[in-house]
Enzyme design. Structure first.
Site, PDB file in Angstrom:
ATOM      1  N   ARG A  30     -25.462 -19.954  -4.584  1.00  0.00           N
ATOM      2  CA  ARG A  30     -24.563 -20.302  -5.684  1.00  0.00           C
ATOM      3  C   ARG A  30     -23.621 -19.145  -5.997  1.00  0.00           C
ATOM      4  NH1 ARG A  30     -26.109 -25.047  -8.103  1.00  0.00           N
ATOM      5  NH2 ARG A  30     -28.271 -25.638  -7.689  1.00  0.00           N
ATOM      6  N   ASP A  31     -22.371 -19.485  -6.296  1.00  0.00           N
ATOM      7  CA  ASP A  31     -21.412 -18.474  -6.732  1.00  0.00           C
ATOM      8  C   ASP A  31     -21.864 -17.915  -8.077  1.00  0.00           C
ATOM      9  OD1 ASP A  31     -18.134 -17.918  -5.980  1.00  0.00           O
ATOM     10  OD2 ASP A  31     -18.882 -17.309  -7.951  1.00  0.00           O
ATOM     11  N   ILE A  32     -21.806 -16.596  -8.218  1.00  0.00           N
ATOM     12  CA  ILE A  32     -22.290 -15.932  -9.430  1.00  0.00           C
ATOM     13  C   ILE A  32     -21.404 -16.261 -10.636  1.00  0.00           C
ATOM     14  CG2 ILE A  32     -21.001 -13.753  -9.282  1.00  0.00           C
ATOM     15  CD1 ILE A  32     -23.674 -12.297  -9.707  1.00  0.00           C
ATOM     16  N   ASN A  88     -10.373 -18.797   0.794  1.00  0.00           N
ATOM     17  CA  ASN A  88      -9.287 -17.939   0.325  1.00  0.00           C
ATOM     18  C   ASN A  88      -9.044 -16.912   1.425  1.00  0.00           C
ATOM     19  OD1 ASN A  88      -9.167 -19.269  -2.158  1.00  0.00           O
ATOM     20  ND2 ASN A  88     -10.781 -17.983  -3.019  1.00  0.00           N
ATOM     21  N   HIS A 101     -16.200 -16.576   3.979  1.00  0.00           N
ATOM     22  CA  HIS A 101     -17.066 -17.531   3.271  1.00  0.00           C
ATOM     23  C   HIS A 101     -16.266 -18.761   2.916  1.00  0.00           C
ATOM     24  CE1 HIS A 101     -15.213 -14.799   0.376  1.00  0.00           C
ATOM     25  NE2 HIS A 101     -15.158 -15.829  -0.450  1.00  0.00           N
ATOM     26  N   MET A 102     -16.961 -19.888   2.889  1.00  0.00           N
ATOM     27  CA  MET A 102     -16.342 -21.151   2.502  1.00  0.00           C
ATOM     28  C   MET A 102     -16.897 -21.561   1.151  1.00  0.00           C
ATOM     29  SD  MET A 102     -16.035 -24.653   4.716  1.00  0.00           S
ATOM     30  CE  MET A 102     -17.752 -25.089   4.615  1.00  0.00           C
ATOM     31  N   HIS A 103     -16.006 -21.962   0.260  1.00  0.00           N
ATOM     32  CA  HIS A 103     -16.404 -22.455  -1.052  1.00  0.00           C
ATOM     33  C   HIS A 103     -16.655 -23.960  -0.985  1.00  0.00           C
ATOM     34  CE1 HIS A 103     -14.879 -18.865  -3.473  1.00  0.00           C
ATOM     35  NE2 HIS A 103     -14.240 -18.684  -2.344  1.00  0.00           N
TER      36      HIS A 103
HETATM   37  P1  5GP Z   1     -13.243 -15.096  -2.793  1.00  0.00           P
HETATM   38  O1  5GP Z   1     -12.291 -15.003  -3.961  1.00  0.00           O
HETATM   39  O2  5GP Z   1     -13.361 -13.806  -2.042  1.00  0.00           O
HETATM   40  O3  5GP Z   1     -12.919 -16.275  -1.899  1.00  0.00           O
HETATM   41  O4  5GP Z   1     -14.632 -15.486  -3.415  1.00  0.00           O
HETATM   42  C1  5GP Z   1     -15.649 -14.569  -3.670  1.00  0.00           C
HETATM   43  C2  5GP Z   1     -16.625 -15.274  -4.566  1.00  0.00           C
HETATM   44  O5  5GP Z   1     -17.828 -14.545  -4.548  1.00  0.00           O
HETATM   45  C3  5GP Z   1     -16.162 -15.336  -6.026  1.00  0.00           C
HETATM   46  O6  5GP Z   1     -16.077 -16.704  -6.430  1.00  0.00           O
HETATM   47  C4  5GP Z   1     -17.244 -14.580  -6.787  1.00  0.00           C
HETATM   48  O7  5GP Z   1     -17.578 -15.163  -8.023  1.00  0.00           O
HETATM   49  C5  5GP Z   1     -18.420 -14.592  -5.827  1.00  0.00           C
HETATM   50  N1  5GP Z   1     -19.294 -13.430  -5.911  1.00  0.00           N
HETATM   51  C6  5GP Z   1     -18.910 -12.130  -6.010  1.00  0.00           C
HETATM   52  N2  5GP Z   1     -19.985 -11.319  -6.050  1.00  0.00           N
HETATM   53  C7  5GP Z   1     -21.074 -12.131  -5.981  1.00  0.00           C
HETATM   54  C8  5GP Z   1     -22.484 -11.872  -5.965  1.00  0.00           C
HETATM   55  O8  5GP Z   1     -22.958 -10.731  -6.042  1.00  0.00           O
HETATM   56  N3  5GP Z   1     -23.307 -12.953  -5.900  1.00  0.00           N
HETATM   57  C9  5GP Z   1     -22.831 -14.226  -5.811  1.00  0.00           C
HETATM   58  N4  5GP Z   1     -23.731 -15.207  -5.749  1.00  0.00           N
HETATM   59  N5  5GP Z   1     -21.504 -14.507  -5.817  1.00  0.00           N
HETATM   60  C10 5GP Z   1     -20.644 -13.470  -5.888  1.00  0.00           C
END
Ligand code: 5GP
Ligand code: ZN
Length: 107
Positions: A30-32, A88, A101-103
């Site tokens: 899960r996203d934090i 992104n 990573h894929m959301h």
């Molecule tokens: P990006 O913007 O690089 O595509 O997405 C990175 C995502 O990673 C963000 O949505 C952010 O909330 C999530 N994220 C950052 N640090 C952590 C973490 O330590 N644990 C988890 N589970 N998600 C994280």
């Protein structure tokens, strides 16, 4: 494994992040800071900086991400109602973690 990369650490199981799904090549957690009710990250174990850095032999990894998203959407109960899958790419594209990573996001 890049020692200074958060998602390398997480995907190697070196943090207390709970995995919803794991295979030889990827983890799902899960996203934090969720942007919606359901916000999962589907993360290859291999360190790849972004979509721009994909090599030809990474094709199967990318396929693995999609084929993990499909059952995860089902498990989350949003397969029928719908969800978004996205990457992104680099800073201008909103990427802040430079490990591919894929959301998976759904209301
Ligand atoms: P990006 O913007 O690089 O595509 O997405 C990175 C995502 O990673 C963000 O949505 C952010 O909330 C999530 N994220 C950052 N640090 C952590 C973490 O330590 N644990 C988890 N589970 N998600 C994280
Ligand atoms: Zn990494």
């Amino acid at each position: 494994m890049h020692d200074d990369c958060l998602f390398c650490k997480i995907s190697a199981g070196r943090t207390d992040t709970e995995f919803l799904f794991e295979t030889e090549t990827l983890v799902v957690f899960r996203d934090i800071n969720p942007a919606a009710r359901i916000h999962l990250l589907i993360v290859p174990k291999k360190h790849i900086r972004s979509i721009n850095d994909l090599a030809d032999d990474d094709r199967s990894i990318l396929a693995d991400l999609i084929f993990a998203a499909k059952p995860m959407a089902g498990e989350m109960g949003v397969a029928g109602s719908g969800y978004r899958l996205f990457f992104n790419v680099e800073r201008g594209g909103g990427q802040v973690i430079f490990h591919l990573h894929m959301h998976l996001v759904a209301r």
